[in-house]
Enzyme design. Structure first.
Site, PDB file in Angstrom:
ATOM      1  N   ASP A 174       0.846  -1.206   0.000  1.00 42.18           N
ATOM      2  CA  ASP A 174       0.000   0.000   0.000  1.00 42.18           C
ATOM      3  C   ASP A 174       0.881   1.257   0.000  1.00 42.18           C
ATOM      4  O   ASP A 174       1.575   1.516   0.968  1.00 42.18           O
ATOM      5  CB  ASP A 174      -0.900  -0.039   1.248  1.00 42.18           C
ATOM      6  CG  ASP A 174      -1.949   1.055   1.258  1.00 42.18           C
ATOM      7  OD1 ASP A 174      -1.910   1.946   0.393  1.00 42.18           O
ATOM      8  OD2 ASP A 174      -2.811   1.017   2.165  1.00 42.18           O
TER       9      ASP A 174
ATOM     10  N   HIS B 194     -10.316  -1.275  -6.494  1.00 47.40           N
ATOM     11  CA  HIS B 194      -9.929  -0.049  -5.793  1.00 47.40           C
ATOM     12  C   HIS B 194      -9.031   0.836  -6.653  1.00 47.40           C
ATOM     13  O   HIS B 194      -9.236   2.048  -6.707  1.00 47.40           O
ATOM     14  CB  HIS B 194      -9.224  -0.428  -4.483  1.00 47.40           C
ATOM     15  CG  HIS B 194      -8.796   0.732  -3.657  1.00 47.40           C
ATOM     16  ND1 HIS B 194      -9.676   1.538  -2.957  1.00 47.40           N
ATOM     17  CD2 HIS B 194      -7.561   1.245  -3.398  1.00 47.40           C
ATOM     18  CE1 HIS B 194      -9.011   2.467  -2.308  1.00 47.40           C
ATOM     19  NE2 HIS B 194      -7.722   2.322  -2.553  1.00 47.40           N
TER      20      HIS B 194
END
Ligand code: HEM
Length: 332
Positions: free
Chosen positions: A152, A242
């Site tokens: 991330d 996402h």
């Protein structure tokens, strides 16, 4: 540690300036391994361990100091998003103190020193603690993983993009070289995420869990090919993924994301209380953060396992020269 404070009812420009002089002095000393003034445990300041202190001004500070006209327009409550389940106990605040450090004892001491020096001026509103992997931190040049196991932070501005995306320029003049921080506490439902198979988890983001590569690529930093389709003609990176939703029509980073994981263990209700203290820095939150969050709120499979429960926006003033203080360009 992210700590937010509310100014007292008697706060004015002079008192806020006094507080910022004190806090800036504390930060200057502590980050250099020197004791704060009136430090009761000076030995605990000796190992700075990459300590950094960052201050932020919430909308209420501008009001209290009588400088409301100087508030950067995007430093305001965010619009409500349909996925939000915001709690007061994690939201808002007049002053942000963000303290980062590689040593938990140094960190605790620095937070306490700074905390003490806010006492005469402000009351604590919320405290959020977050952490990054020891290896695989931004500083080490490796992208961290969050508690869902994902790499991330891949698509983030490099140093060449910071002037364009992160640092404020132009108007208001006092804010040149500052930035706007959005802090969102996003709870992860790890108990239901855990039961998904690996493929489903990768489709939810559009990237591989093993190395963070896009489902259409080989390596983490390969550009995702959002047009690629599989043998059945379906998008390889699904419409609900996402990264597709976060990216929209952009071709590169839109903000600097620098979140921290949190984990408070199993809560009283038996579910695991963990997630992400999502933090993004951008020159203008309305132009950069809001459109992305709007698209994600509309469609993003990750929403099934993630819930924003806190939200706050702060102006991070430009830094100061030795002997100066943070906030001087606004309050001096
Ligand atoms: C718990 C919540 C979230 C999780 C677990 C999460 C996770 C991820 C992951 C794994 C990636 C792909 C790797 C990367 O580029 O960093 C990513 C990308 C991204 N996320 Fe999130 N994210 C969350 C919330 C948000 C929020 C609230 C925003 C902003 C409103 C956001 C904006 C972005 C952006 C802009 C990208 C890069 C997209 C691209 O251009 O490829 N994310 N996120």
């Amino acid at each position: 540690v992210f700590a937010a404070f509310d100014l007292g009812p008697e706060a004015d420009r002079e008192s806020v300036a006094r507080m910022m002089r004190l806090l800036s002095d504390d930060a200057a000393r502590l980050t250099q391994g020197r004791a704060a003034l009136a430090d009761t445990e000076p030995e605990l300041a000796a190992t700075p361990a990459r300590l950094t202190v960052t201050f932020g001004f919430g909308p209420g500070l501008f009001e209290a100091a009588g400088v409301a006209a100087a508030r950067p327009p995007s430093v305001a409550d965010l619009p409500a998003f349909p996925i939000d389940r915001l709690q007061d106990r994690w939201s808002g605040g007049d002053l942000l103190v963000q303290v980062c450090c590689d040593d938990a004892v140094t960190l605790a001491h620095a937070v306490r020193m700074l905390w003490k020096d806010t006492r005469a001026f402000a009351a604590p509103r919320w405290v959020q603690r977050g952490f990054l992997p020891a290896r695989g931190s931004h500083a080490a040049g490796t992208t961290p993983r969050n508690l869902m196991g994902q790499v991330d932070g891949t698509v983030n501005p490099g140093s060449a993009d910071l002037d364009r995306l992160v640092w404020a320029a132009g108007d208001p003049q006092w804010f040149v070289g500052g930035t706007v921080a959005v802090v969102r506490r996003i709870r992860m439902d790890l108990d239901t995420w855990d039961v998904l198979d690996r493929e489903a988890r990768e489709l939810a983001v559009g990237r591989r869990l093993s190395d963070g590569a896009p489902l259409t690529g080989e390596a983490e930093h390969d550009d995702p090919d959002l047009a690629a389709v599989d043998a059945q003609g379906l998008p390889v990176i699904p419409d609900f993924a996402h990264i597709r939703r976060a990216r929209g029509a952009a071709t590169g980073p839109t903000m600097l994301r620098r979140g921290y994981s949190y984990d408070e263990g199993p809560g009283p209700d038996g579910t695991h209380d963990a997630g992400l203290v999502f933090v993004s820095y951008q020159a203008d939150a309305t132009a950069q953060f809001v459109p992305v969050q709007r698209r994600l709120a509309e469609l993003d499979l990750l929403n099934r396992w993630t819930t924003p429960i806190g939200s706050a926006v702060f102006a991070i003033p430009p830094g100061c020269e030795p002997g100066g203080w943070v906030g001087q360009t606004l309050l001096g």
